[in-house]
Enzyme design. Structure first.
Site, PDB file in Angstrom:
ATOM      1  N   LEU A   1       0.865  -1.183   0.000  1.00 51.75           N
ATOM      2  CA  LEU A   1       0.000   0.000   0.000  1.00 51.75           C
ATOM      3  C   LEU A   1       0.904   1.236   0.000  1.00 51.75           C
ATOM      4  O   LEU A   1       1.229   1.788   1.049  1.00 51.75           O
ATOM      5  CB  LEU A   1      -0.918  -0.020   1.221  1.00 51.75           C
ATOM      6  CG  LEU A   1      -1.824  -1.253   1.329  1.00 51.75           C
ATOM      7  CD1 LEU A   1      -2.608  -1.224   2.636  1.00 51.75           C
ATOM      8  CD2 LEU A   1      -2.770  -1.344   0.139  1.00 51.75           C
ATOM      9  N   HIS A   2       1.318   1.662  -1.180  1.00 55.82           N
ATOM     10  CA  HIS A   2       2.331   2.712  -1.283  1.00 55.82           C
ATOM     11  C   HIS A   2       1.803   4.083  -0.833  1.00 55.82           C
ATOM     12  O   HIS A   2       2.255   4.650   0.163  1.00 55.82           O
ATOM     13  CB  HIS A   2       2.853   2.800  -2.716  1.00 55.82           C
ATOM     14  CG  HIS A   2       3.441   1.535  -3.244  1.00 55.82           C
ATOM     15  ND1 HIS A   2       4.588   0.965  -2.720  1.00 55.82           N
ATOM     16  CD2 HIS A   2       3.049   0.720  -4.259  1.00 55.82           C
ATOM     17  CE1 HIS A   2       4.883  -0.129  -3.388  1.00 55.82           C
ATOM     18  NE2 HIS A   2       3.967  -0.306  -4.327  1.00 55.82           N
ATOM     19  N   ASP A   3       0.852   4.641  -1.591  1.00 51.53           N
ATOM     20  CA  ASP A   3       0.437   6.025  -1.347  1.00 51.53           C
ATOM     21  C   ASP A   3      -0.257   6.256  -0.011  1.00 51.53           C
ATOM     22  O   ASP A   3      -0.133   7.359   0.560  1.00 51.53           O
ATOM     23  CB  ASP A   3      -0.454   6.514  -2.490  1.00 51.53           C
ATOM     24  CG  ASP A   3       0.328   6.727  -3.779  1.00 51.53           C
ATOM     25  OD1 ASP A   3       1.551   6.955  -3.696  1.00 51.53           O
ATOM     26  OD2 ASP A   3      -0.275   6.655  -4.863  1.00 51.53           O
TER      27      ASP A   3
END
Length: 297
Positions: free
Chosen positions: A238-240
């Site tokens: 879950l990058h952003d």
């Protein structure tokens, strides 16, 4: 915290925006868009659709469609042609503003007291670089920039050492790193530690509200879209969402000073003279709980 979110939604952008719009500690003043994961003609209505699902009437200001001086490259193979993996979202509550992203950023920053508005950057840094060039006085009033991008010790995702957000517009990233802003960068070194698996999707769906259900559907779509790359992995990063999570829960991140620059040929982060703060690790279990709590509010 008063926040402008600069974004190219994008599956994980959408999750980050839903969390930020629902969090009582964040006052999102505007969404500014740019071409990145998909083109501006998709990211701008997507921003409005995400806000509509969150039930928040926030202005959307379209910005740069292409990087500075190079051809864009989209990530439709990951995010789908609609940018949201085919997940259904409602229509925007209002059309996008006629005021462009850079003009809106400058206006908001000049109207607010110095050092009271943050930028949360979920995509390439083109709009921020243009703000620095076109409205330097306004840019100096930013309290803090938190940006997802780059890879330090981790391998890249669009090259051996390059990450998409930085590599999409390395000239813009280099300008932002060199600008002397209070900048915290969250690279793949940290974001790959925050992962969602099937059990987490079940927890999201059990929350039984629209943002949490949409997040589960988005992560599910991310599983489908990236199955050809993931080689059987049972979770996805879950990058952003790490951007608003760091703003609200910085104690759950390991942040350290680094001196970096951007290799303009590859888009990779390299040792340099730009002193910024970099998140190199995080407490994943606590942050997954925080994300769920925020989306369930």
């Amino acid at each position: 915290m008063q926040v402008i979110i600069d974004t190219d939604p994008g599956i994980d952008d959408a999750i980050a925006i839903l969390y930020a719009l629902r969090h009582p500690g964040l006052d999102v003043l505007a969404l500014t868009t740019l071409g990145g994961n998909v083109g501006l003609g998709v990211t701008t209505p997507n921003a409005g659709r995400i806000a509509a699902l969150a039930g928040v009437d926030v202005p959307v200001h379209p910005g740069a469609d292409v990087p500075l001086g190079r051809e864009p490259r989209s990530e439709t193979a990951i995010h789908g042609n609609d940018g949201l993996g085919g997940v259904a979202f409602p229509d925007p509550l209002a059309p996008p503003s006629d005021e462009g992203a850079v003009a809106a950023m400058a206006r908001i920053l000049m109207a607010a007291p110095v050092g009271t508005v943050d930028l949360h950057c979920l995509g390439p840094l083109t709009n921020v670089a243009l703000l620095l060039a076109d409205a330097p006085e306004a840019a100096r009033r930013i309290r803090r920039v938190i940006a997802m991008g780059g890879a330090v010790d981790e391998p890249g995702n669009v090259g051996p050492k390059a990450e998409f957000n930085i590599a999409h517009d390395p000239e813009a990233a280099a300008r932002v790193l060199a600008a002397g802003l209070d900048l915290t960068l969250i690279p793949l070194d940290a974001t790959r530690q925050l992962r969602a698996d099937a059990a987490y999707l079940d927890r999201l769906r059990a929350a039984d509200n629209a943002p949490a259900r949409a997040t589960a559907d988005l992560i599910d779509a991310y599983f489908v879209q990236t199955a050809h790359q993931a080689k059987g992995a049972e979770s996805r990063p879950l990058h952003d969402p790490c951007v608003p999570l760091l703003a609200c829960h910085e104690a759950l991140f390991h942040v350290e000073p680094r001196a970096l620059d951007v290799d303009l040929d590859t888009g990779a982060l390299v040792p340099g003279d730009c002193r910024i703060r970099v998140a190199m690790g995080l407490q994943a279990d606590a942050l997954r709980d925080a994300l769920l709590d925020g989306l369930s509010a």
